[in-house]
Design an enzyme around this catalytic site. Structure first.
Site, mmCIF file in Angstrom:
data_model
loop_
_atom_site.group_PDB
_atom_site.id
_atom_site.type_symbol
_atom_site.label_atom_id
_atom_site.label_comp_id
_atom_site.label_asym_id
_atom_site.label_seq_id
_atom_site.Cartn_x
_atom_site.Cartn_y
_atom_site.Cartn_z
ATOM 1 N N ASP A 13 0.817 -1.224 0.000
ATOM 2 C CA ASP A 13 0.000 0.000 0.000
ATOM 3 C C ASP A 13 0.846 1.268 0.000
ATOM 4 O O ASP A 13 0.440 2.293 0.560
ATOM 5 C CB ASP A 13 -0.970 0.015 1.198
ATOM 6 C CG ASP A 13 -1.749 -1.274 1.303
ATOM 7 O OD1 ASP A 13 -2.300 -1.691 0.277
ATOM 8 O OD2 ASP A 13 -1.790 -1.872 2.391
ATOM 9 N N LYS A 16 2.135 2.106 -5.037
ATOM 10 C CA LYS A 16 2.821 1.556 -6.216
ATOM 11 C C LYS A 16 2.011 1.813 -7.486
ATOM 12 O O LYS A 16 2.571 2.084 -8.534
ATOM 13 C CB LYS A 16 3.003 0.033 -6.071
ATOM 14 C CG LYS A 16 3.989 -0.376 -5.003
ATOM 15 C CD LYS A 16 4.182 -1.885 -4.983
ATOM 16 C CE LYS A 16 2.963 -2.663 -4.506
ATOM 17 N NZ LYS A 16 2.581 -2.434 -3.120
ATOM 18 N N GLY A 40 -4.313 -4.572 -4.487
ATOM 19 C CA GLY A 40 -5.283 -3.544 -4.884
ATOM 20 C C GLY A 40 -4.552 -2.304 -5.355
ATOM 21 O O GLY A 40 -3.707 -1.785 -4.642
ATOM 22 N N HIS A 41 -4.818 -1.895 -6.582
ATOM 23 C CA HIS A 41 -4.200 -0.668 -7.098
ATOM 24 C C HIS A 41 -5.315 0.284 -7.495
ATOM 25 O O HIS A 41 -6.219 -0.111 -8.217
ATOM 26 C CB HIS A 41 -3.393 -0.936 -8.364
ATOM 27 C CG HIS A 41 -2.275 -1.909 -8.182
ATOM 28 N ND1 HIS A 41 -1.212 -1.665 -7.365
ATOM 29 C CD2 HIS A 41 -2.069 -3.115 -8.715
ATOM 30 C CE1 HIS A 41 -0.395 -2.689 -7.400
ATOM 31 N NE2 HIS A 41 -0.886 -3.591 -8.209
ATOM 32 N N GLN A 222 2.157 -6.453 -3.352
ATOM 33 C CA GLN A 222 2.558 -6.498 -1.943
ATOM 34 C C GLN A 222 3.926 -5.802 -1.797
ATOM 35 O O GLN A 222 4.135 -4.813 -2.477
ATOM 36 C CB GLN A 222 2.553 -7.928 -1.398
ATOM 37 C CG GLN A 222 1.155 -8.527 -1.275
ATOM 38 C CD GLN A 222 0.677 -9.186 -2.553
ATOM 39 O OE1 GLN A 222 1.432 -9.868 -3.222
ATOM 40 N NE2 GLN A 222 -0.569 -8.978 -2.892
#
Ligand code: IMP
Length: 428
Positions: A13, A16, A40-41, A222
């Site tokens: 988080d 990225k 999650g992006h 991650q």
């Protein structure tokens, strides 16, 4: 042509997605190499918000997206995500997405195991419950199902039998409901064509891209501190998150992985359980969470917040071979009277400049802080190093000295253009 790999340098988080999106504009190909829809992006492009989990971020920008063999692929999650993208006007087709035929499949049985394991653990890990860990367990247990199996119904059926025989013994032993093969097999056969249209030799695609002088951006999911080998085990994910994972997880030669950008926030967050020496309970921790909107993209879980841990960052730089850092969310520290940075730990009266691997040692580590002055004016929206307040620049220089590598990119707001580029990783 140099390639670039982007890795999270903390516990995930770090922002990225934003850095990948920024770099993707200069890339021809964007490849995922690890993790699955536990990631999650969030991308904001032309005012539209895209929440991605499995798809490489580049597809939103019209780049070729590759999902490598190192990814744990939930076919249902992928198809749902492709539909969500279509609703936002992004067509995902075999022209802009290829999935490695050898990627491991995440199946409903893995989600059931993930949930049961978390309930049974004395100390839960706080997984995303997406079945990612159990799918990787099956992969290394040599009983996993892979994308290419979807093309061979007899093989698929036999492998599913063996898989369920293995897992149902465990479910039965614990008095839990067992899973039946029929519905699962039929569903896989039904969706097979929709997945197989994307299947191909990702390693070959990368080789051709290299031969044609194209640039590839590898998008790590991650982070180093969640890596199966380098993270705070067992509070980690089950894949190789470091750049070495980009090689084994796509088929690119290690010597071609290229420039490594480590992404770090100006402070630290962690979701799930596990050691987090600089965590702040209450006060400034709450302020960081509110100001930084520190809630999971896919799970909505509030993130644990704390000061930047430069000792941890230094270790990530070494084991991941980070060449430069992207420092995100600098503006979230605006308004703090002083800023703390952890430079090492005191454990049982001894000073450590890295975190020893023992869990008890990590959990009892007392951070040793250097206190830096807060900034005299806000950094939010600043677009050049020269325009930063001197205290913020001093903070950046301090982080560089501690980490041992330069900062190439700084972000100062959620807006894409509020990015300071000290050096372009693709030109390194
Ligand atoms: P799993 O990957 O679902 O097995 O979860 C293992 C650990 O990794 C948990 O602490 C999760 O919160 C963490 N984790 C997995 N994916 C992400 C991510 O994308 N960002 C941050 N933490 C993650």
């Amino acid at each position: 042509m140099p390639n670039v790999v982007v890795v999270g340098a903390q516990w995930g988080d770090e922002g990225k997605g934003r850095i990948v999106d920024w770099l993707a504009e200069k890339a021809d190909v964007v490849a995922r190499y690890n993790g699955g829809h536990n990631a999650g992006h969030t991308l904001v492009v032309d005012g539209k918000t895209y929440k991605l989990a499995l798809l490489p971020s580049g597809v939103v920008r019209g780049k070729m997206g590759l999902i490598g063999n190192g990814v744990a692929l939930d076919p249902e999650a992928l198809l749902a995500e492709i539909e969500r993208m279509a609703a936002l006007g992004v067509a995902v087709t075999p022209d802009n997405l290829m999935i490695a035929e050898t990627a491991t499949l995440v199946l409903p049985v893995h989600r059931a195991i993930d949930a049961a394991q978390e309930t049974l653990r004395r100390q839960p890990i706080g997984t995303t419950l997406r079945g990612i860990g159990p799918a990787y367990e099956d992969k290394v247990g040599r009983r996993g199902l892979r994308v290419c199996d979807l093309a061979e119904p007899d093989v698929l059926s036999d492998k599913l039998d063996a898989l369920l025989q293995h897992h149902n013994a465990w479910f039965r032993g614990l008095g839990l409901d067992t899973l039946s093969k029929d519905g699962m097999l039929q569903r896989l056969l039904d969706i097979a064509p929709a997945i197989l249209r994307f299947a191909g030799s990702v390693w070959q695609q990368l080789d051709m891209a290299h031969a044609a002088g194209k640039r590839t951006l590898f998008e790590g999911s991650q982070a180093v501190m969640l890596d199966i080998d380098w993270g705070s085990y067992p509070y980690v994910t089950s894949s190789s998150t470091v750049p070495a994972g980009a090689a084994s997880g796509t088929g690119i030669a290690p010597s071609r992985v290229g420039h490594v950008v480590g992404v770090t926030k100006a402070y630290a967050t962690r979701v799930g359980e596990g050691p987090f020496p600089t965590e702040i309970h209450g006060g400034p921790g709450n302020l960081l969470r509110e100001r930084g909107h520190e809630f999971g993209v896919n799970t909505g879980r509030p993130r644990r917040c704390g000061w930047l841990d430069a000792a941890q960052l230094r270790q990530s730089v070494k084991v991941a071979g980070i060449d430069t850092l992207a420092l995100t969310k600098l503006d979230i520290l605006d308004g703090f009277e002083c800023v703390q940075v952890c430079v090492g730990y005191e454990i049982d009266g001894r000073f450590f400049d890295f975190a020893p691997p023992g869990l008890a040692a990590q959990q009892s580590a007392v951070p040793v802080y250097e206190q830096l002055a807060g900034w005299s004016r806000p950094t939010r929206g600043t677009r050049s190093l020269a325009a930063l307040p001197p205290e913020a620049l001093a903070f950046i220089r301090f982080v560089e000295a501690q980490a041992g590598v330069p900062v190439s990119i700084v972000t100062t707001s959620p807006e894409r253009d509020d990015t300071i580029v000290a050096s372009d990783p693709f030109d390194a």
